[in-house]
Motif scaffolding. Structure first.
Motif, PDB file in Angstrom:
ATOM      1  N   LEU A  54       0.826  -1.206   0.000  1.00 35.20           N
ATOM      2  CA  LEU A  54       0.000   0.000   0.000  1.00 35.20           C
ATOM      3  C   LEU A  54       0.862   1.259   0.000  1.00 35.20           C
ATOM      4  CD1 LEU A  54      -2.592  -1.239   2.628  1.00 35.20           C
ATOM      5  CD2 LEU A  54      -3.171  -0.631   0.257  1.00 35.20           C
ATOM      6  N   ALA A  55       1.937   1.228   0.779  1.00 40.40           N
ATOM      7  CA  ALA A  55       2.807   2.400   0.907  1.00 40.40           C
ATOM      8  C   ALA A  55       3.447   2.777  -0.417  1.00 40.40           C
ATOM      9  CB  ALA A  55       3.888   2.133   1.953  1.00 40.40           C
ATOM     10  N   ASN A  56       3.703   1.785  -1.251  1.00 43.18           N
ATOM     11  CA  ASN A  56       4.300   2.054  -2.559  1.00 43.18           C
ATOM     12  C   ASN A  56       3.327   2.737  -3.510  1.00 43.18           C
ATOM     13  OD1 ASN A  56       7.186   0.815  -3.384  1.00 43.18           O
ATOM     14  ND2 ASN A  56       6.342  -0.314  -1.642  1.00 43.18           N
ATOM     15  N   GLN A  57       2.037   2.677  -3.196  1.00 38.22           N
ATOM     16  CA  GLN A  57       1.031   3.291  -4.055  1.00 38.22           C
ATOM     17  C   GLN A  57       0.418   4.552  -3.460  1.00 38.22           C
ATOM     18  OE1 GLN A  57      -1.704  -0.089  -4.790  1.00 38.22           O
ATOM     19  NE2 GLN A  57      -0.951  -0.024  -6.881  1.00 38.22           N
ATOM     20  N   ALA A  58       0.542   4.750  -2.144  1.00 42.11           N
ATOM     21  CA  ALA A  58      -0.195   5.796  -1.429  1.00 42.11           C
ATOM     22  C   ALA A  58       0.736   6.888  -0.911  1.00 42.11           C
ATOM     23  CB  ALA A  58      -0.956   5.173  -0.263  1.00 42.11           C
ATOM     24  N   ALA A  59       0.121   7.953  -0.362  1.00 36.06           N
ATOM     25  CA  ALA A  59       0.905   9.012   0.278  1.00 36.06           C
ATOM     26  C   ALA A  59       1.379   8.567   1.653  1.00 36.06           C
ATOM     27  CB  ALA A  59       0.064  10.280   0.390  1.00 36.06           C
TER      28      ALA A  59
END
Length: 219
Positions: free
Chosen positions: A97-102
């Motif tokens: 998720l962190a790789n896609q989100a702020a």
């Protein structure tokens, strides 16, 4: 074991056939090393189509790769999104998720798992995740609203408190129901007072800790 070949086989033989075709998700699964988030005792199972034990309780597991991948695809996370991740486990989904989100706020009820997830994320250089040792059924209202909420396990029903923490346009993904028939459930907040729900696929998964079970008693 050739880890790169095992990872390739996982993507091509488990994940693609489960209708995970988003090129961004598939690329992410090639880059974020799943084996770095699997307990040492179960490293050989890192790419196997199964839930991997993480702790002493039977419901402390890492979801199967195809389930994680499809949930990620359904959520369609954007670079500007603020994410609430419930049931951190090993931290692997938080890393994806962190790789896609702020930013990702990840809640884990088990203190040992929370500490291990934090260590895994630090070791792998993921810096935009905050892991918090907390029970997740009521979310984190003070930190919301969230564009994405993910439940990493099954629940009998989605708590209303979590729906209220979605921003308008926000998406919540969970696996809802009881064995032998649970459904992946995607809920989108369409206005201040309305939500839409779809149930795109079947899937059984271990229960998330801390979520209440509705009474089955009937007269």
């Amino acid at each position: 074991m050739d880890l790169n070949q095992a990872r390739f086989n996982m993507i091509e033989q488990q994940i693609r056939p489960w209708e995970v075709l988003d090129p961004q998700v598939l690329a992410l699964l090639s880059v974020v090393r799943r084996e770095d988030f699997v307990p040492l005792a179960h490293k050989a199972l890192a790419f196997v189509d199964m839930e991997i034990p993480l702790g002493s309780a039977p419901n402390q597991v890492m979801l199967a790769p195809r389930v994680q991948a499809r949930l990620l695809q359904d959520l369609a996370v954007k670079k500007t999104d603020k994410v609430l991740d419930i049931g951190t486990g090993s931290g692997f989904m938080a890393a994806l998720l962190a790789n896609q989100a702020a930013h990702v706020l990840s809640l884990e009820i088990d203190a040992n798992l929370a500490a291990q997830a934090q260590a895994n994320l630090q070791k792998t250089g993921v810096s935009n995740v905050t892991v918090r040792n907390a029970e997740g059924s009521q979310g984190a209202a003070a930190d919301g609203p969230f564009d994405v909420i993910l439940l990493n396990g099954s629940v009998a029903e989605v708590p209303a408190a979590l729906l209220q923490q979605l921003a308008v346009g926000g998406r919540l993904a969970a696996i809802v129901g009881d064995e032998p028939m649970m459904r992946a459930t995607l809920i989108t907040r369409t206005s201040d007072s309305s939500w839409t729900t779809t149930e795109p696929w079947d899937c059984n998964a271990a229960r998330l800790s801390g979520f209440t079970e509705p009474s089955r008693f009937q007269f």
